[in-house]
Every structure is written in structure tokens, then in C-alpha cells.
Design a protein around this motif. Sequence first.
Motif, PDB file in Angstrom:
ATOM      1  N   LYS A 100      35.772  53.663  35.716  1.00 42.20           N
ATOM      2  CA  LYS A 100      35.460  55.045  36.047  1.00 42.20           C
ATOM      3  C   LYS A 100      36.634  55.685  36.788  1.00 42.20           C
ATOM      4  O   LYS A 100      37.469  54.993  37.367  1.00 42.20           O
ATOM      5  CB  LYS A 100      34.210  55.099  36.919  1.00 42.20           C
ATOM      6  N   GLU A 101      36.663  57.006  36.755  1.00 36.68           N
ATOM      7  CA  GLU A 101      37.748  57.728  37.429  1.00 36.68           C
ATOM      8  C   GLU A 101      37.732  57.414  38.930  1.00 36.68           C
ATOM      9  O   GLU A 101      36.693  57.470  39.583  1.00 36.68           O
ATOM     10  CB  GLU A 101      37.603  59.235  37.217  1.00 36.68           C
ATOM     11  N   GLY A 102      38.908  57.059  39.459  1.00 34.54           N
ATOM     12  CA  GLY A 102      39.034  56.749  40.876  1.00 34.54           C
ATOM     13  C   GLY A 102      38.620  55.347  41.249  1.00 34.54           C
ATOM     14  O   GLY A 102      38.814  54.918  42.384  1.00 34.54           O
ATOM     15  N   GLU A 103      38.056  54.601  40.310  1.00 34.25           N
ATOM     16  CA  GLU A 103      37.614  53.236  40.584  1.00 34.25           C
ATOM     17  C   GLU A 103      38.802  52.273  40.508  1.00 34.25           C
ATOM     18  O   GLU A 103      39.633  52.366  39.608  1.00 34.25           O
ATOM     19  CB  GLU A 103      36.553  52.828  39.565  1.00 34.25           C
ATOM     20  N   HIS A 104      38.883  51.345  41.464  1.00 36.75           N
ATOM     21  CA  HIS A 104      39.912  50.314  41.460  1.00 36.75           C
ATOM     22  C   HIS A 104      39.331  49.037  40.849  1.00 36.75           C
ATOM     23  O   HIS A 104      38.336  48.512  41.339  1.00 36.75           O
ATOM     24  CB  HIS A 104      40.425  50.036  42.874  1.00 36.75           C
ATOM     25  N   VAL A 105      39.959  48.559  39.783  1.00 35.86           N
ATOM     26  CA  VAL A 105      39.465  47.396  39.051  1.00 35.86           C
ATOM     27  C   VAL A 105      40.516  46.296  39.093  1.00 35.86           C
ATOM     28  O   VAL A 105      41.700  46.542  38.822  1.00 35.86           O
ATOM     29  CB  VAL A 105      39.143  47.765  37.591  1.00 35.86           C
ATOM     30  N   VAL A 106      40.087  45.094  39.442  1.00 36.59           N
ATOM     31  CA  VAL A 106      40.978  43.936  39.401  1.00 36.59           C
ATOM     32  C   VAL A 106      41.101  43.501  37.945  1.00 36.59           C
ATOM     33  O   VAL A 106      40.147  43.006  37.348  1.00 36.59           O
ATOM     34  CB  VAL A 106      40.443  42.783  40.271  1.00 36.59           C
ATOM     35  N   VAL A 107      42.283  43.712  37.369  1.00 38.06           N
ATOM     36  CA  VAL A 107      42.509  43.373  35.970  1.00 38.06           C
ATOM     37  C   VAL A 107      42.481  41.868  35.771  1.00 38.06           C
ATOM     38  O   VAL A 107      41.967  41.354  34.784  1.00 38.06           O
ATOM     39  CB  VAL A 107      43.860  43.957  35.494  1.00 38.06           C
ATOM     40  N   GLY A 108      43.051  41.121  36.721  1.00 42.52           N
ATOM     41  CA  GLY A 108      43.071  39.672  36.603  1.00 42.52           C
ATOM     42  C   GLY A 108      43.884  39.048  37.711  1.00 42.52           C
ATOM     43  O   GLY A 108      44.524  39.740  38.514  1.00 42.52           O
ATOM     44  N   THR A 109      43.858  37.730  37.784  1.00 47.09           N
ATOM     45  CA  THR A 109      44.610  36.988  38.795  1.00 47.09           C
ATOM     46  C   THR A 109      45.365  35.844  38.130  1.00 47.09           C
ATOM     47  O   THR A 109      44.967  35.343  37.079  1.00 47.09           O
ATOM     48  CB  THR A 109      43.678  36.413  39.879  1.00 47.09           C
ATOM     49  N   SER A 110      46.471  35.438  38.751  1.00 51.63           N
ATOM     50  CA  SER A 110      47.245  34.298  38.290  1.00 51.63           C
ATOM     51  C   SER A 110      47.875  33.652  39.518  1.00 51.63           C
ATOM     52  O   SER A 110      47.686  34.122  40.647  1.00 51.63           O
ATOM     53  CB  SER A 110      48.310  34.749  37.290  1.00 51.63           C
ATOM     54  N   THR A 111      48.609  32.570  39.337  1.00 49.44           N
ATOM     55  CA  THR A 111      49.259  31.884  40.451  1.00 49.44           C
ATOM     56  C   THR A 111      50.714  31.618  40.131  1.00 49.44           C
ATOM     57  O   THR A 111      51.072  31.299  38.996  1.00 49.44           O
ATOM     58  CB  THR A 111      48.569  30.536  40.754  1.00 49.44           C
ATOM     59  N   VAL A 112      51.568  31.759  41.165  1.00 51.69           N
ATOM     60  CA  VAL A 112      52.990  31.446  41.080  1.00 51.69           C
ATOM     61  C   VAL A 112      53.407  30.807  42.398  1.00 51.69           C
ATOM     62  O   VAL A 112      53.261  31.420  43.465  1.00 51.69           O
ATOM     63  CB  VAL A 112      53.839  32.711  40.818  1.00 51.69           C
ATOM     64  N   LYS A 113      53.873  29.563  42.363  1.00 50.43           N
ATOM     65  CA  LYS A 113      54.364  28.881  43.560  1.00 50.43           C
ATOM     66  C   LYS A 113      53.332  28.922  44.703  1.00 50.43           C
ATOM     67  O   LYS A 113      53.630  29.334  45.830  1.00 50.43           O
ATOM     68  CB  LYS A 113      55.692  29.490  44.021  1.00 50.43           C
ATOM     69  N   ASP A 114      52.122  28.531  44.426  1.00 56.60           N
ATOM     70  CA  ASP A 114      51.030  28.472  45.406  1.00 56.60           C
ATOM     71  C   ASP A 114      50.612  29.841  45.934  1.00 56.60           C
ATOM     72  O   ASP A 114      49.875  29.917  46.912  1.00 56.60           O
ATOM     73  CB  ASP A 114      51.406  27.571  46.594  1.00 56.60           C
ATOM     74  N   HIS A 115      51.085  30.901  45.329  1.00 55.99           N
ATOM     75  CA  HIS A 115      50.663  32.254  45.695  1.00 55.99           C
ATOM     76  C   HIS A 115      49.801  32.827  44.573  1.00 55.99           C
ATOM     77  O   HIS A 115      49.978  32.496  43.399  1.00 55.99           O
ATOM     78  CB  HIS A 115      51.871  33.167  45.920  1.00 55.99           C
ATOM     79  N   GLY A 116      48.886  33.682  44.957  1.00 56.19           N
ATOM     80  CA  GLY A 116      48.085  34.376  43.965  1.00 56.19           C
ATOM     81  C   GLY A 116      48.746  35.689  43.571  1.00 56.19           C
ATOM     82  O   GLY A 116      49.383  36.350  44.402  1.00 56.19           O
ATOM     83  N   ILE A 117      48.622  36.049  42.313  1.00 51.58           N
ATOM     84  CA  ILE A 117      49.096  37.331  41.806  1.00 51.58           C
ATOM     85  C   ILE A 117      47.869  38.102  41.348  1.00 51.58           C
ATOM     86  O   ILE A 117      47.143  37.657  40.459  1.00 51.58           O
ATOM     87  CB  ILE A 117      50.068  37.163  40.623  1.00 51.58           C
ATOM     88  N   ILE A 118      47.615  39.251  41.973  1.00 54.67           N
ATOM     89  CA  ILE A 118      46.443  40.064  41.641  1.00 54.67           C
ATOM     90  C   ILE A 118      46.913  41.432  41.174  1.00 54.67           C
ATOM     91  O   ILE A 118      47.741  42.066  41.839  1.00 54.67           O
ATOM     92  CB  ILE A 118      45.490  40.213  42.847  1.00 54.67           C
TER      93      ILE A 118
END
Length: 273
Positions: A246-264
Amino acid sequence: MNRFQILAFAALLGTGLPALAQEKTPPPVAQPAPPPDPAVLKAMKSQVFVIKYADPLSLLRLINPLRSGVRGTDTSFSNDHGLRAISVRDFPENLAAIEAAVQRLDVPATAQQSQDVDLQIQVLFASRQAAPEGDLPKDLEPVLKSLRSTLGYRGYTLAASLSQRVRVNEERGIEGRGQIDGSALGLGTAKEPHMLIFDWEVNRGITLQAPANGPSTFAMQRFQINLKDPAAHLDLAKLDTGLTLKEGEHVVVGTSTVKDHGIIVVLSVRKVD
């Protein structure tokens, strides 16, 4: 024929028979795929959605990511002799999500006029240790609250924020590129930064549905983003999904990991006046 000739002839036949038998052996027959689990089929339901305004095939492509994909599911569409419908067989929760999407997307053509929108892509780094979060935008607070309750990370930092004006309802791809400082991942230093690149693409553009009542909805059949390390010629993370928001809504597209860090990756879309 003497005894020696008879034995030699028999030996010759003996060596040729196995090869002849091997040549005539038929190829193995491919085994058919096992039928769906009856218990799974019993849990599924069928529903027909009557389409009033949108093209059924285009709408079917947009709702496909909402299907479960389990063996036994099925979809079909009709656009003949005035009958415009989509038929879906799936689990009740998937049917409910598809029904909500159809209601938002099947609106009159007057609600689908081309318009400029602001597409915002925000990339977050997540770590096991606490990190200062003063640079995080206030509008991401609901997203962060949800992430803290579902993921095992304690600290979140904003790695990149990209805003791009795009035109919707044009059925053509949209793409862009941004840079990220890799020091948060242990790559490079403050004096010698190690820059990472992220490429993103919406392969068939963004579809806008603006009903008379309620917020506008934006649909993307396929959104892709790829984080690369150009110095090492490596692809670090890749996300590929379809979504509606929806307009103005923040959606988490996905997550991944690189060197023990999360990428969101967080996405939002707003109409431009």
C-alpha cells in the motif's frame, strides 16, 4: 570342422553375445511423479474469482507469488465469450491473500492512469552486537520493532537509502544502482573504504491501483536486488520476489547474510503530487 575350429567358433560367439544383448537392452523408463498427498489435497479449497475490469492473464501473473506452490495446487483463467475469471486451488490462507489482492487490483481503468511515484529502497545492516541507531529514519521504527521480534540481531544500521522517481502502469522494466560502504562488514577501513554495489530491477514495472475508497496499492511482478563486491568479483547477496504494498507502507522485501551480518531490504512507494 575339426575340434579346434568348433571351440574357436564357440568362443567367438560367446564374446559377441553379451555385447549384442547390451545393445538391445531398452532404455530405462522414466518414473512418473508421485501423486499429491491425499491429506494435503483434502486441506486445499477451490475458488473462482470473477474479474470485472483487469486482464485476467495479467492479473494471474501478479497474484502467482501469493500461491503456496505445493504439489496439487492449480490456477487457470478464462477470457472468452464475456467470461472473465480466475480459478485457483490452494490452501485457505493463500486463497484469502489472493482474494484480497484481486479486490485491490481489479478496479476500473480510470484508476490505472500513468503517474509518477517515488520508489524508496533502504538497505539495513544487522549485527549480533548493539549499534548506535541515531541515523535510522523515524518511519522505519515499526519495521525495526518487527525485525527485533523475529530476527536474532541486536543492532541495525542504515547502509544505503535510494529514492527514485518512476512512472507506473507502463509495462516496462525499471532499474537502478547504488553504493554501500563495506566497512560495516569488515571490508576496508575509514581511510580506504571498500565500496560495494547494489543493482535493483523491477522487470515489468509497477502497477498502480487507486480505488475510490481506501489507499492506493502498488504491485510488482518481480523485484530483484543484487549486492556485489566489484573488487573481488563476487555476488554477496541476491533477493528476487514479487510483492504488493500500500502507499506509504514499508515492506521488508527479504533478508540475507554476509560475513555474520544480516542484509535487510525495505521498500516503500508514494505518489508524487
